[in-house]
Design a protein around this motif. Sequence first.
Motif, PDB file in Angstrom:
ATOM      1  N   HIS A   1      25.843  28.569 -38.588  1.00  0.00           N
ATOM      2  CA  HIS A   1      26.380  29.146 -40.107  1.00  0.00           C
ATOM      3  C   HIS A   1      27.229  28.244 -40.622  1.00  0.00           C
ATOM      4  N   PRO A   2      26.973  28.150 -41.872  1.00  0.00           N
ATOM      5  CA  PRO A   2      27.519  27.257 -42.757  1.00  0.00           C
ATOM      6  C   PRO A   2      29.260  27.374 -42.803  1.00  0.00           C
ATOM      7  N   GLY A   3      29.711  28.699 -42.423  1.00  0.00           N
ATOM      8  CA  GLY A   3      31.060  28.913 -42.709  1.00  0.00           C
ATOM      9  C   GLY A   3      31.135  29.194 -44.337  1.00  0.00           C
ATOM     10  N   PRO A   4      32.234  30.007 -44.579  1.00  0.00           N
ATOM     11  CA  PRO A   4      33.071  30.796 -43.808  1.00  0.00           C
ATOM     12  C   PRO A   4      32.511  31.808 -43.190  1.00  0.00           C
ATOM     13  N   ILE A   5      32.840  32.152 -41.908  1.00  0.00           N
ATOM     14  CA  ILE A   5      32.174  33.420 -41.388  1.00  0.00           C
ATOM     15  C   ILE A   5      33.165  34.732 -41.591  1.00  0.00           C
TER      16      ILE A   5
ATOM     17  N   THR B   1      37.126  25.018 -48.208  1.00  0.00           N
ATOM     18  CA  THR B   1      38.114  24.717 -47.137  1.00  0.00           C
ATOM     19  C   THR B   1      37.273  23.375 -46.653  1.00  0.00           C
ATOM     20  N   ARG B   2      36.050  23.677 -45.844  1.00  0.00           N
ATOM     21  CA  ARG B   2      35.321  22.601 -44.948  1.00  0.00           C
ATOM     22  C   ARG B   2      34.827  21.588 -45.859  1.00  0.00           C
ATOM     23  N   THR B   3      34.262  21.779 -47.041  1.00  0.00           N
ATOM     24  CA  THR B   3      33.338  20.971 -47.698  1.00  0.00           C
ATOM     25  C   THR B   3      34.254  19.928 -48.353  1.00  0.00           C
ATOM     26  N   ARG B   4      35.514  20.453 -49.093  1.00  0.00           N
ATOM     27  CA  ARG B   4      36.246  19.381 -49.675  1.00  0.00           C
ATOM     28  C   ARG B   4      37.007  18.643 -48.738  1.00  0.00           C
TER      29      ARG B   4
ATOM     30  N   GLU C   1      22.165  24.377 -54.899  1.00  0.00           N
ATOM     31  CA  GLU C   1      22.045  23.703 -53.723  1.00  0.00           C
ATOM     32  C   GLU C   1      23.237  23.219 -53.326  1.00  0.00           C
ATOM     33  N   HIS C   2      23.168  22.661 -51.995  1.00  0.00           N
ATOM     34  CA  HIS C   2      24.130  22.221 -51.260  1.00  0.00           C
ATOM     35  C   HIS C   2      23.895  21.082 -50.251  1.00  0.00           C
ATOM     36  N   PRO C   3      23.425  19.924 -50.746  1.00  0.00           N
ATOM     37  CA  PRO C   3      22.588  19.063 -50.057  1.00  0.00           C
ATOM     38  C   PRO C   3      23.440  18.563 -48.662  1.00  0.00           C
ATOM     39  N   THR C   4      24.669  18.187 -48.870  1.00  0.00           N
ATOM     40  CA  THR C   4      25.280  17.745 -47.566  1.00  0.00           C
ATOM     41  C   THR C   4      25.409  18.591 -46.450  1.00  0.00           C
ATOM     42  N   GLN C   5      25.590  20.142 -47.004  1.00  0.00           N
ATOM     43  CA  GLN C   5      25.367  21.076 -45.950  1.00  0.00           C
ATOM     44  C   GLN C   5      24.460  20.978 -45.136  1.00  0.00           C
ATOM     45  N   ALA C   6      23.170  21.086 -45.690  1.00  0.00           N
ATOM     46  CA  ALA C   6      21.715  21.048 -45.162  1.00  0.00           C
ATOM     47  C   ALA C   6      21.798  19.872 -44.145  1.00  0.00           C
TER      48      ALA C   6
ATOM     49  N   VAL D   1      31.509  16.836 -57.064  1.00  0.00           N
ATOM     50  CA  VAL D   1      31.743  17.774 -57.732  1.00  0.00           C
ATOM     51  C   VAL D   1      31.244  19.398 -57.084  1.00  0.00           C
ATOM     52  N   ARG D   2      32.077  20.289 -57.211  1.00  0.00           N
ATOM     53  CA  ARG D   2      31.338  21.663 -56.890  1.00  0.00           C
ATOM     54  C   ARG D   2      31.802  22.606 -58.076  1.00  0.00           C
ATOM     55  N   HIS D   3      31.054  23.431 -58.504  1.00  0.00           N
ATOM     56  CA  HIS D   3      31.068  24.424 -59.549  1.00  0.00           C
ATOM     57  C   HIS D   3      30.136  25.588 -59.335  1.00  0.00           C
TER      58      HIS D   3
ATOM     59  N   SER E   1      21.982  32.022 -51.730  1.00  0.00           N
ATOM     60  CA  SER E   1      22.567  31.094 -50.942  1.00  0.00           C
ATOM     61  C   SER E   1      22.276  29.571 -51.301  1.00  0.00           C
ATOM     62  N   ARG E   2      22.990  29.022 -51.808  1.00  0.00           N
ATOM     63  CA  ARG E   2      22.584  27.439 -52.032  1.00  0.00           C
ATOM     64  C   ARG E   2      22.291  26.691 -50.608  1.00  0.00           C
ATOM     65  N   VAL E   3      22.900  27.087 -49.821  1.00  0.00           N
ATOM     66  CA  VAL E   3      22.804  26.369 -48.553  1.00  0.00           C
ATOM     67  C   VAL E   3      21.288  26.907 -48.092  1.00  0.00           C
ATOM     68  N   ALA E   4      20.914  28.023 -47.999  1.00  0.00           N
ATOM     69  CA  ALA E   4      19.519  28.119 -47.701  1.00  0.00           C
ATOM     70  C   ALA E   4      18.415  27.516 -48.614  1.00  0.00           C
TER      71      ALA E   4
ATOM     72  N   LEU F   1      23.960  33.791 -42.647  1.00  0.00           N
ATOM     73  CA  LEU F   1      24.655  33.586 -43.820  1.00  0.00           C
ATOM     74  C   LEU F   1      25.580  34.643 -44.102  1.00  0.00           C
ATOM     75  N   ARG F   2      26.656  34.249 -44.797  1.00  0.00           N
ATOM     76  CA  ARG F   2      27.628  35.049 -45.420  1.00  0.00           C
ATOM     77  C   ARG F   2      27.022  36.016 -46.326  1.00  0.00           C
ATOM     78  N   MET F   3      27.396  37.315 -46.663  1.00  0.00           N
ATOM     79  CA  MET F   3      27.000  38.097 -48.029  1.00  0.00           C
ATOM     80  C   MET F   3      27.873  37.272 -48.978  1.00  0.00           C
ATOM     81  N   GLN F   4      27.207  36.774 -50.034  1.00  0.00           N
ATOM     82  CA  GLN F   4      28.009  36.096 -51.172  1.00  0.00           C
ATOM     83  C   GLN F   4      28.102  36.872 -52.408  1.00  0.00           C
ATOM     84  N   ALA F   5      29.061  37.961 -52.137  1.00  0.00           N
ATOM     85  CA  ALA F   5      29.427  38.996 -53.220  1.00  0.00           C
ATOM     86  C   ALA F   5      29.675  38.071 -54.810  1.00  0.00           C
ATOM     87  N   GLU F   6      30.424  37.251 -54.580  1.00  0.00           N
ATOM     88  CA  GLU F   6      30.841  36.395 -55.672  1.00  0.00           C
ATOM     89  C   GLU F   6      29.541  35.823 -56.420  1.00  0.00           C
ATOM     90  N   ARG F   7      28.526  35.603 -55.725  1.00  0.00           N
ATOM     91  CA  ARG F   7      27.176  34.971 -56.375  1.00  0.00           C
ATOM     92  C   ARG F   7      26.301  36.338 -56.674  1.00  0.00           C
ATOM     93  N   GLY F   8      26.514  37.450 -56.542  1.00  0.00           N
ATOM     94  CA  GLY F   8      25.764  38.615 -57.026  1.00  0.00           C
ATOM     95  C   GLY F   8      25.077  39.268 -55.958  1.00  0.00           C
TER      96      GLY F   8
HETATM   97  C1  NCD Z   1      29.006  27.686 -48.157  1.00  0.00           C
HETATM   98  C2  NCD Z   1      29.106  27.476 -49.561  1.00  0.00           C
HETATM   99  O1  NCD Z   1      30.150  27.182 -50.059  1.00  0.00           O
HETATM  100  O2  NCD Z   1      28.095  27.337 -50.220  1.00  0.00           O
HETATM  101  N1  NCD Z   1      30.014  27.187 -47.519  1.00  0.00           N
HETATM  102  C3  NCD Z   1      30.189  25.931 -47.091  1.00  0.00           C
HETATM  103  O3  NCD Z   1      30.241  25.022 -47.950  1.00  0.00           O
HETATM  104  N2  NCD Z   1      29.946  25.400 -45.873  1.00  0.00           N
HETATM  105  C4  NCD Z   1      28.388  28.981 -47.757  1.00  0.00           C
HETATM  106  C5  NCD Z   1      29.071  30.160 -48.217  1.00  0.00           C
HETATM  107  O4  NCD Z   1      29.858  30.262 -49.266  1.00  0.00           O
HETATM  108  O5  NCD Z   1      29.008  31.390 -47.747  1.00  0.00           O
END
Ligand code: NCD
Length: 292
Positions: A248-252, A44-47, A122-127, A94-96, A155-158, A208-215
């Motif tokens: 919090h980077p969102g989504p919360i 949502t927010r990044t795109r 990684e998620h450099p623009t969030q950092a 690009v996000r993948h 977490s790629r944000v972390a 950080l959100r629990m990122q179940a889709e990432r394991g």
């Molecule tokens: C994060 C992401 O997609 O890496 N959200 C974001 O881009 N602001 C964090 C997350 O997925 O929990």
Amino acid sequence: MAAEDLEALIDDADFQLKRIDGGEVDSDLLRGRAVATLFFEPSTRTRISFERAATLLGAHVMTFDPGNSSMSKGESTRDTVLTLAAMGPDVLVVRHRSVGLPAFAARWSSLPVVNAGDGRGEHPTQALADALTLRRHFGGLSGLRMGIVGDVANSRVARSLLWALPTLGVEVTLIGPSGLLPDRGPWGAQATSDFDSALPELDAVYMLRMQAERGSGSAVPPGSGYAKRFSMDERRMGILGPDAVIMHPGPINRGVEISSVVADSPRSLILRQVGNGVAVRMAVLARAAGAP
Ligand code: NCD
């Protein structure tokens, strides 16, 4: 990236933010250029902030939506990237879900590519947005102490925060259950599972959100008490120093890693992180497209 390069990028974003805040919105920096956003994962927010940033710079936006694309007819990711590149954008965003895919897209297309999040990579623009938010709030970064809390391992944000913040003089502590902390404190960050004891020392608590889709599922089984041990609630907010902030980077997920009272409190910078993300992406896109 060296500290002075990071600071120069954050300075550019700060400049864009001042222009936006001053009501001076439109810019000609990328007039006549095109930015293609290829989000193979939901966002949502990044795109939307990349698209807003491109528009504010005067660029055209080419949006790709995988769900409604020829990927459903069997087209590969590489062929999708080549197809979009053949339409003449100046930059790809690009996000993948796969780590390293944005770097491959740059090789395949020979275009500048901005990484908008790659798997657990990684998620450099969030950092950068977070660094700008902290710098604006506290007036500087050097000497600040931040705790990054929860599903750090996925977490790629972390990971991007751990590249950027210590370089800029922020002391980072990773906080979470041992199954969700990296095996060894990477990049020299300290780690603890004792959230309450860490709180009084922190200037910023980054949830950080629990990122179940990432394991993260297997590391924290349901009923393991995770939410109670590692969520940011009113009681914990009371242990923080008077000037400390919550990020919090969102989504919360309200009621899981963060309570509604905390998310909506005046100490929460969550929506400022979103707004500042637009300015950061303006700075990054302008550089990637080689704006004058
Ligand atoms: C994060 C992401 O997609 O890496 N959200 C974001 O881009 N602001 C964090 C997350 O997925 O929990």
